[in-house]
Design a protein around this motif. Structure first.
Motif, mmCIF file in Angstrom:
data_model
loop_
_atom_site.group_PDB
_atom_site.id
_atom_site.type_symbol
_atom_site.label_atom_id
_atom_site.label_comp_id
_atom_site.label_asym_id
_atom_site.label_seq_id
_atom_site.Cartn_x
_atom_site.Cartn_y
_atom_site.Cartn_z
ATOM 1 N N ASN A 117 0.807 -1.215 0.000
ATOM 2 C CA ASN A 117 0.000 0.000 0.000
ATOM 3 C C ASN A 117 0.844 1.269 0.000
ATOM 4 O O ASN A 117 0.342 2.363 0.228
ATOM 5 N N ASP A 118 2.154 1.110 -0.252
ATOM 6 C CA ASP A 118 3.061 2.247 -0.403
ATOM 7 C C ASP A 118 4.319 1.746 -1.098
ATOM 8 O O ASP A 118 4.465 0.553 -1.368
ATOM 9 N N ASN A 122 -4.377 2.165 -5.061
ATOM 10 C CA ASN A 122 -4.271 3.550 -5.523
ATOM 11 C C ASN A 122 -3.916 3.663 -7.002
ATOM 12 O O ASN A 122 -4.507 4.469 -7.741
ATOM 13 N N PHE A 170 2.432 1.388 5.479
ATOM 14 C CA PHE A 170 1.588 2.419 6.094
ATOM 15 C C PHE A 170 2.507 3.212 7.006
ATOM 16 O O PHE A 170 2.792 2.804 8.128
ATOM 17 N N GLN A 229 -0.367 7.856 10.589
ATOM 18 C CA GLN A 229 -1.518 8.416 9.894
ATOM 19 C C GLN A 229 -1.295 8.213 8.392
ATOM 20 O O GLN A 229 -0.297 7.624 7.981
ATOM 21 N N GLU A 230 -2.208 8.689 7.552
ATOM 22 C CA GLU A 230 -2.036 8.553 6.113
ATOM 23 C C GLU A 230 -0.781 9.276 5.628
ATOM 24 O O GLU A 230 -0.466 10.351 6.109
ATOM 25 N N ARG A 231 -0.089 8.659 4.650
ATOM 26 C CA ARG A 231 1.045 9.341 4.024
ATOM 27 C C ARG A 231 0.613 10.060 2.753
ATOM 28 O O ARG A 231 1.245 11.031 2.339
ATOM 29 N N TYR A 232 -0.453 9.584 2.130
ATOM 30 C CA TYR A 232 -0.950 10.231 0.915
ATOM 31 C C TYR A 232 -2.478 10.265 0.972
ATOM 32 O O TYR A 232 -3.099 9.472 1.694
ATOM 33 N N ASN A 246 -6.355 9.787 0.741
ATOM 34 C CA ASN A 246 -7.264 8.664 0.502
ATOM 35 C C ASN A 246 -6.629 7.295 0.725
ATOM 36 O O ASN A 246 -7.179 6.276 0.276
ATOM 37 N N GLN A 247 -5.505 7.242 1.415
ATOM 38 C CA GLN A 247 -4.876 5.944 1.667
ATOM 39 C C GLN A 247 -5.814 5.028 2.452
ATOM 40 O O GLN A 247 -5.966 3.845 2.124
ATOM 41 N N LEU A 248 -6.458 5.572 3.478
ATOM 42 C CA LEU A 248 -7.376 4.761 4.274
ATOM 43 C C LEU A 248 -8.618 4.376 3.484
ATOM 44 O O LEU A 248 -9.103 3.245 3.575
ATOM 45 N N ASN A 262 -11.408 3.638 11.285
ATOM 46 C CA ASN A 262 -11.514 4.021 9.874
ATOM 47 C C ASN A 262 -11.865 2.832 8.987
ATOM 48 O O ASN A 262 -11.621 2.854 7.781
#
Length: 498
Positions: A52-53, A71, A100, A111-114, A116-118, A180
């Motif tokens: 996811n990253d 994404n 994440f 927390q989110e790095r970009y 809408n990640q969650l 979330n």
């Protein structure tokens, strides 16, 4: 020698050759008895990790680009991924501090790095039907580490006040994800924690301050190194009760390397209070031959203190040899799933990645498929995969696909009597929650193999075959009184009660 004699000899040689060929193809056989009177463990379902990253090719570095699924996928490819590949998995392994890794201002909490990640992850979970996440740290948030970095370093302190604050922060991480829409079903303090643990008396070298301009400091990916098992134990004892209180139904696992066999387990077992928070011993035997579970059954199924035992990562390292994933690996993967469940009574099993990007050299041996990010213009590799699209690695996915389709969550395994345990011809039997009996068979012996199976069923069985190049091929219906399928070499079959 006359012409007639020459013809006779030629015919004789031809017949002998043909006979030799036919003899070589005659199947070996084995006799088996399904023991419905001997129920074993409940099999929860399988797990998969989601990239996811971004991570650098060859697991080198942490790029700033957003190279992530879902994404990077166009809308139609997202839906196809959820429906065609991920459906059937139960757990999504989420690598905290790696895939994440967004941080708050203090670098204490994730927390989110970009953007809408969650939402991306929530969509993936909902679209695939996965139940929840297996939250595990590759690296703690930098504030808690000796070098204030994702890469390397160890826990900064084991003082009680520090550990109390540390534990509260890790609960906050889990709550943040859970609230979330990413339900926390499993939790682990550190991926592969036992890999770098040293015997008592080892003194770790002093950590160097992190320098973002130091290229050598970036030649790795996110880790927290617990050189001392006692440090891990103290952290675990401080944090695990807080996690269990916040998520009483979550499976708390340790140490994602050597499980009950390692130095970390030895340290935890000294303290009954800490031990009671261990729900599962987790091991990694990455790319290993499925035979190890047979050769060392007592090792993997013993000394568990009543805890679950399973592996939450499996992949191959062929890419390091500039090689491709072999047809043999296809059967080995299926047998690895079966052998963990048969010989270690494992309730689950995880492959490493669903998809890896076309830019990562390890893609083909780490993942079930590949996707092309927008920044990859090199169509000399994976030329059939367009930007925002994905494709299967057949040999990896086909080995798992039958379990996803024909082994529903919470199936119940039953013992099988085998006169001889054959390492190249494996069998596993279970009943689905709806009561259907299913028998899984494999063959990598080099020739056809006939399984003669006593099922204790009065219903017919329908067979479905998987090979390195085909999925879910119907191979007929057999009567339970004569359930004797002949499985070709390099095949996995599921025989489902009708």
């Amino acid at each position: 020698m006359n012409k007639h004699t020459i013809i006779q000899k030629t015919l004789l040689i031809t017949v002998l050759a043909a006979g030799s060929h036919l003899w070589a193809q005659q199947p070996d056989q084995g006799n088996y008895k399904i023991r419905l009177d001997k129920p074993e463990q409940t099999i929860w379902g399988l797990g998969i990790e989601i990239q996811n990253d971004a991570i650098g090719s060859g697991n080198i570095g942490l790029p700033d680009e957003v190279i992530a699924i879902p994404n990077n996928l166009v809308k139609s490819e997202r839906k196809r991924l959820y429906k065609d590949m991920l459906k059937g998995f139960r757990y999504c392994r989420l690598a905290m501090g790696l895939y994440f890794r967004g941080l708050d201002k203090e670098s204490k909490r994730f927390q989110e790095r970009y953007p809408n990640q969650l939402n991306d992850l929530k969509e993936l979970m909902k679209g695939s039907g996965m139940e929840g996440i297996s939250l595990e740290y590759w690296s703690l948030a930098p504030y808690w580490k000796s070098n204030n970095s994702f890469i390397g370093g160890t826990l900064k302190s084991t003082e009680p006040d520090f550990l109390d604050d540390f534990g509260n922060a890790l609960v906050d991480d889990a709550n943040f994800l859970d609230k979330n829409g990413l339900k926390v079903k499993m939790w682990g303090l550190q991926n592969e924690a036992g890999q770098h643990v040293k015997p008592k008396g080892y003194i770790a070298p002093p950590a160097k301050p992190f320098d973002p301009n130091d290229k050598m400091a970036n030649q790795s990916f996110s880790t927290t190194d617990y050189f001392d098992a006692e440090v891990y134990y103290k952290a675990f004892k401080a944090v695990a009760p807080k996690i269990k209180k916040a998520f009483p139904e979550a499976i708390i696992m340790t140490d994602s390397w050597d499980g009950q066999l390692g130095l970390i387990a030895q340290e935890i077992k000294k303290d009954p209070e800490a031990l009671k928070y261990v729900d599962a011993w987790v091991l990694h035997r990455i790319g290993s031959n499925s035979n190890i579970l047979i050769d060392e059954t007592a090792k993997y199924s013993g000394n568990t203190d009543g805890k679950y035992v399973f592996t939450n990562e499996f992949e191959y390292f062929n890419y390091t040899k500039n090689d491709v994933v072999s047809d043999g690996n296809f059967v080995n993967t299926a047998q690895t799933i079966m052998n963990w469940m048969t010989f270690a009574n494992s309730p689950t099993w995880f492959w490493l990645h669903a998809l890896k990007p076309t830019t990562n050299e390890e893609a083909e041996s780490f993942a079930l498929g590949v996707w092309r990010p927008e920044n990859d213009n090199n169509f000399n590799h994976f030329e059939n995969v367009q930007k925002g699209h994905w494709d299967y690695f057949q040999k990896n996915f086909n080995a798992i696909a039958g379990f996803l389709k024909y082994m529903p969550w919470d199936s119940k395994r039953f013992a099988v009597d085998e006169i001889t345990i054959l390492k190249d011809n494996r069998i596993m039997a279970y009943k689905t929650p709806k009561g259907k009996q299913v028998i899984v068979l494999t063959n990598r012996s080099g020739k056809p193999f006939q399984f003669n199976i006593e099922t204790k069923s009065y219903k017919k069985f329908k067979g479905y075959r998987y090979t390195p190049y085909q999925r879910d091929i119907s191979v007929g219906i057999l009567s339970p009184k004569t359930l004797n399928p002949i499985v070709p070499d390099l095949a996995v079959e599921f025989w489902v009660e009708q």
